[in-house]
Design a protein around this motif. Structure first.
Motif, PDB file in Angstrom:
ATOM      1  N   CYS A 263      48.844   5.317 -13.112  1.00 49.39           N
ATOM      2  CA  CYS A 263      50.187   5.010 -12.623  1.00 49.39           C
ATOM      3  C   CYS A 263      50.342   3.515 -12.391  1.00 49.39           C
ATOM      4  O   CYS A 263      49.391   2.741 -12.527  1.00 49.39           O
ATOM      5  N   GLY A 264      51.555   3.081 -12.045  1.00 52.61           N
ATOM      6  CA  GLY A 264      51.826   1.719 -11.640  1.00 52.61           C
ATOM      7  C   GLY A 264      52.189   1.687 -10.171  1.00 52.61           C
ATOM      8  O   GLY A 264      52.090   2.706  -9.469  1.00 52.61           O
ATOM      9  N   CYS A 265      52.643   0.521  -9.684  1.00 54.22           N
ATOM     10  CA  CYS A 265      53.009   0.426  -8.268  1.00 54.22           C
ATOM     11  C   CYS A 265      53.946  -0.749  -8.037  1.00 54.22           C
ATOM     12  O   CYS A 265      54.019  -1.688  -8.838  1.00 54.22           O
ATOM     13  N   ARG A 266      54.653  -0.679  -6.950  1.00 56.26           N
ATOM     14  CA  ARG A 266      55.440  -1.790  -6.419  1.00 56.26           C
ATOM     15  C   ARG A 266      55.033  -1.976  -4.966  1.00 56.26           C
ATOM     16  O   ARG A 266      55.161  -1.058  -4.157  1.00 56.26           O
ATOM     17  N   VAL A 267      54.525  -3.157  -4.647  1.00 54.29           N
ATOM     18  CA  VAL A 267      54.147  -3.502  -3.275  1.00 54.29           C
ATOM     19  C   VAL A 267      55.056  -4.629  -2.822  1.00 54.29           C
ATOM     20  O   VAL A 267      55.253  -5.611  -3.547  1.00 54.29           O
ATOM     21  N   TYR A 268      55.608  -4.504  -1.612  1.00 53.03           N
ATOM     22  CA  TYR A 268      56.566  -5.465  -1.095  1.00 53.03           C
ATOM     23  C   TYR A 268      55.879  -6.415  -0.114  1.00 53.03           C
ATOM     24  O   TYR A 268      55.350  -5.988   0.919  1.00 53.03           O
ATOM     25  N   GLU A 269      55.896  -7.706  -0.458  1.00 50.37           N
ATOM     26  CA  GLU A 269      55.230  -8.717   0.352  1.00 50.37           C
ATOM     27  C   GLU A 269      55.677  -8.659   1.809  1.00 50.37           C
ATOM     28  O   GLU A 269      54.858  -8.778   2.722  1.00 50.37           O
ATOM     29  N   LYS A 270      56.967  -8.454   2.047  1.00 50.85           N
ATOM     30  CA  LYS A 270      57.503  -8.464   3.407  1.00 50.85           C
ATOM     31  C   LYS A 270      56.955  -7.327   4.257  1.00 50.85           C
ATOM     32  O   LYS A 270      57.010  -7.387   5.495  1.00 50.85           O
ATOM     33  N   ASN A 271      56.417  -6.287   3.613  1.00 53.76           N
ATOM     34  CA  ASN A 271      55.923  -5.124   4.347  1.00 53.76           C
ATOM     35  C   ASN A 271      54.427  -5.179   4.646  1.00 53.76           C
ATOM     36  O   ASN A 271      53.918  -4.324   5.369  1.00 53.76           O
ATOM     37  N   ILE A 272      53.712  -6.143   4.062  1.00 54.64           N
ATOM     38  CA  ILE A 272      52.260  -6.212   4.274  1.00 54.64           C
ATOM     39  C   ILE A 272      51.987  -6.651   5.711  1.00 54.64           C
ATOM     40  O   ILE A 272      52.436  -7.723   6.136  1.00 54.64           O
ATOM     41  N   PRO A 273      51.263  -5.850   6.493  1.00 49.83           N
ATOM     42  CA  PRO A 273      51.038  -6.183   7.912  1.00 49.83           C
ATOM     43  C   PRO A 273      50.017  -7.305   8.087  1.00 49.83           C
ATOM     44  O   PRO A 273      48.891  -7.219   7.588  1.00 49.83           O
ATOM     45  N   ILE A 274      50.414  -8.353   8.788  1.00 51.08           N
ATOM     46  CA  ILE A 274      49.560  -9.521   9.005  1.00 51.08           C
ATOM     47  C   ILE A 274      49.631  -9.918  10.476  1.00 51.08           C
ATOM     48  O   ILE A 274      50.717 -10.067  11.033  1.00 51.08           O
ATOM     49  N   ASP A 275      48.471 -10.067  11.097  1.00 49.48           N
ATOM     50  CA  ASP A 275      48.415 -10.456  12.512  1.00 49.48           C
ATOM     51  C   ASP A 275      48.781 -11.934  12.680  1.00 49.48           C
ATOM     52  O   ASP A 275      48.553 -12.762  11.791  1.00 49.48           O
ATOM     53  N   ILE A 320      50.421   2.380  11.189  1.00 53.27           N
ATOM     54  CA  ILE A 320      50.499   2.645   9.755  1.00 53.27           C
ATOM     55  C   ILE A 320      51.777   2.012   9.220  1.00 53.27           C
ATOM     56  O   ILE A 320      52.840   2.128   9.826  1.00 53.27           O
ATOM     57  N   ARG A 321      51.682   1.348   8.087  1.00 52.36           N
ATOM     58  CA  ARG A 321      52.835   0.682   7.490  1.00 52.36           C
ATOM     59  C   ARG A 321      53.009   1.144   6.041  1.00 52.36           C
ATOM     60  O   ARG A 321      52.035   1.157   5.267  1.00 52.36           O
ATOM     61  N   VAL A 322      54.227   1.519   5.680  1.00 48.18           N
ATOM     62  CA  VAL A 322      54.561   1.799   4.282  1.00 48.18           C
ATOM     63  C   VAL A 322      54.822   0.461   3.607  1.00 48.18           C
ATOM     64  O   VAL A 322      55.720  -0.287   4.015  1.00 48.18           O
ATOM     65  N   ILE A 323      54.047   0.140   2.569  1.00 48.39           N
ATOM     66  CA  ILE A 323      54.148  -1.181   1.943  1.00 48.39           C
ATOM     67  C   ILE A 323      54.703  -1.133   0.521  1.00 48.39           C
ATOM     68  O   ILE A 323      54.911  -2.195  -0.091  1.00 48.39           O
TER      69      ILE A 323
END
Length: 355
Positions: A263-275, A320-323
Motif C-alpha cells: 500500500c501507500g500512505c499520506r502522513v501529515y507533518e502538522k500531526n506528527i507529535p513533537i515535544d 495517541i495521535r492520528v498522523i
C-alpha cells in the motif's frame, strides 16, 4: 570483585539465584540446561536483539543499570509491537576484563527492574569473555491469541495511521549527550597540551549541561516499552490492523508497513507529535525538527494502523495521535507538509550495517 573469582556458573548463580518465577507458562527457569515453557492455547512470539558497545551504546554516558533497563525494554517493545504479552527473557553477555562483578550486578538490577514492571521472567542466558568490549544479546518470548497478532502486512486502504507518545526526543537526547562528551574531551585535550594538572583534576568532576533538557536524556537512556498503549487499545476494543515499534525512525518503519502490506500512505507533518524540548534542541543545533522526528529512531513508540471506523475511539485516547492514512500503492508514500506540498518519504533512519 574480579569476575574470575566466581567463574561462569558462580557468576550466573550470583546474579540469578533469587529470581522468582511469575508466569504459569514458565515451568523451569534458570538452573538447568534449558528453560522449560508451556503455552497450551496461545501463539508464541520470539524476538532477539544484540547490542554492541561502540555501536548501540557508549558507556561514557550510560551507566550499567540504565543499560540493563534499556536493553530489556528494547526487547519488550518488540513483543508489544506484535500486540502480544511478554512472558520470559533470556540474557547473554560477553564482557572484557575491565568489568567487575559489581558492574554486572548493576546491569542485572536494570534488567530486573524492567522485567518486574511487565511481569517477565528471566529464565536463562550465557556469559563469556570479550576482547573488544561489552556485547549484549537478549531474547524475549511472549504470547498472543492468534486473532490478536498485529503483523506489518495487515494495513489496507483508508486505514488510519497512528503513533503513541512523541517522536524525535531520543535522537535529540543522543545529540545532546554527544555534544557534552565532545566538550569534555576537548577540555581534557587542552589541559593535557598545557600540562595543566589542576585543570585535569577539576575535569574529573565535569558536569554536562542538561538543564531544561532532562526529558531528552531520559528518552535516550531510559526508554519505555509502550505496553500501556497495548492495554488501552484492548480495553477500548481497538484491534490494530498492522503495527511496529519505532526503533529506526518513523519513515523507515512506515515504509516497512507499506511494503509488507502492498500500500501507500499520506502522513501529515502538522500531526506528527513533537515535544517542546525536542523542538528547542533541534533549533539550538540548527536541525529540522520534522526530519529528526521522521528519522531519529530509538523512540520505541508504537506505530500502528486501525480501521477508519475506529476513528472516534482512537482520536479520544490520550497519548495517541492520528498522523495520516493508508492509500493505494500507486499513490506512493508521501509526506504532506504544513504548506500543502507533498514529498516522497525517504527511509533515512538508523542502519547499523551502514558504514
Amino acid at each position: 570483585m574480579d569476575i574470575s573469582k566466581l567463574g561462569e556458573f558462580g557468576l550466573i548463580h550470583h546474579l540469578t539465584d533469587n529470581i522468582q518465577v511469575k508466569n504459569a507458562s514458565t515451568l523451569m527457569g534458570v538452573g538447568d540446561d534449558c528453560a522449560v515453557l508451556h503455552y497450551p492455547d496461545k501463539e508464541v512470539l520470539v524476538t532477539t536483539d544484540m547490542l554492541m558497545e561502540g555501536v548501540h551504546f557508549d558507556l561514557t554516558y550510560i551507566d550499567m543499570q540504565h543499560l540493563g533497563y534499556k536493553a530489556a525494554m528494547v526487547n519488550l517493545s518488540d513483543i508489544f509491537a506484535m500486540n502480544g504479552t511478554p512472558r520470559q527473557m533470556v540474557v547473554s553477555v560477553a564482557l572484557s576484563k575491565r568489568f567487575q562483578v559489581e558492574d554486572l550486578e548493576q546491569f542485572y538490577s536494570g534488567l530486573r527492574l524492567a522485567c518486574e514492571k511487565w511481569g517477565v521472567d528471566i529464565v536463562g542466558g550465557d556469559t563469556t569473555s570479550s576482547l573488544t568490549g561489552l556485547a549484549i544479546s537478549i531474547t524475549c518470548i511472549g504470547e498472543a491469541d492468534k486473532q490478536d497478532i498485529a503483523y506489518r502486512s495487515g494495513a489496507k486502504d483508508t486505514d488510519l495511521i497512528c503513533v503513541s507518545g512523541d517522536l524525535g526526543a531520543a535522537y535529540m537526547g543522543l545529540q545532546l549527550l554527544e555534544r557534552e562528551k565532545s566538550v569534555y574531551y576537548q577540555q581534557v585535550e587542552e589541559a593535557r597540551k598545557k600540562g595543566n594538572r589542576n585543570a585535569l583534576e577539576q575535569l574529573a568532576h565535569f558536569q554536562p549541561d542538561f538543564a531544561g533538557k532532562e526529558y531528552l536524556i531520559q528518552r535516550q537512556i531510559c526508554p519505555e516499552a509502550r505496553g500501556d498503549i497495548i492495554k488501552t487499545l484492548r480495553e477500548q476494543g481497538i484491534r490494530p490492523t498492522s503495527m511496529m515499534d519505532i526503533s529506526d525512525g518513523l519513515s523507515s518503519e512506515l515504509m516497512h508497513i507499506c511494503e509488507r502490506s502492498g500500500c501507500g500512505c499520506r502522513v501529515y507533518e502538522k500531526n506528527i507529535p513533537i515535544d517542546y524540548q525536542t523542538a528547542v534542541m533541534a533549533e539550538e543545533l540548527n536541525m529540522n525538527v520534522t526530519t529528526c522526528a521522521l528519522n531519529g529512531g530509538e523512540d520505541y513508540e508504537l506505530l500502528f494502523t486501525v480501521n477508519i471506523g475506529d476513528y472516534e475511539k482512537v482520536d479520544a485516547l490520550e497519548g495517541i495521535r492520528v498522523i495520516g492514512h493508508i492509500t493505494a500503492e500507486n499513490l506512493g508514500k508521501m509526506l504532506v507538509c504544513r504548506d500543502g506540498q507533498e514529498f516522497t518519504l525517504q527511509a533515512q533512519g538508523w542502519n547499523p550495517l551502514k558504514s
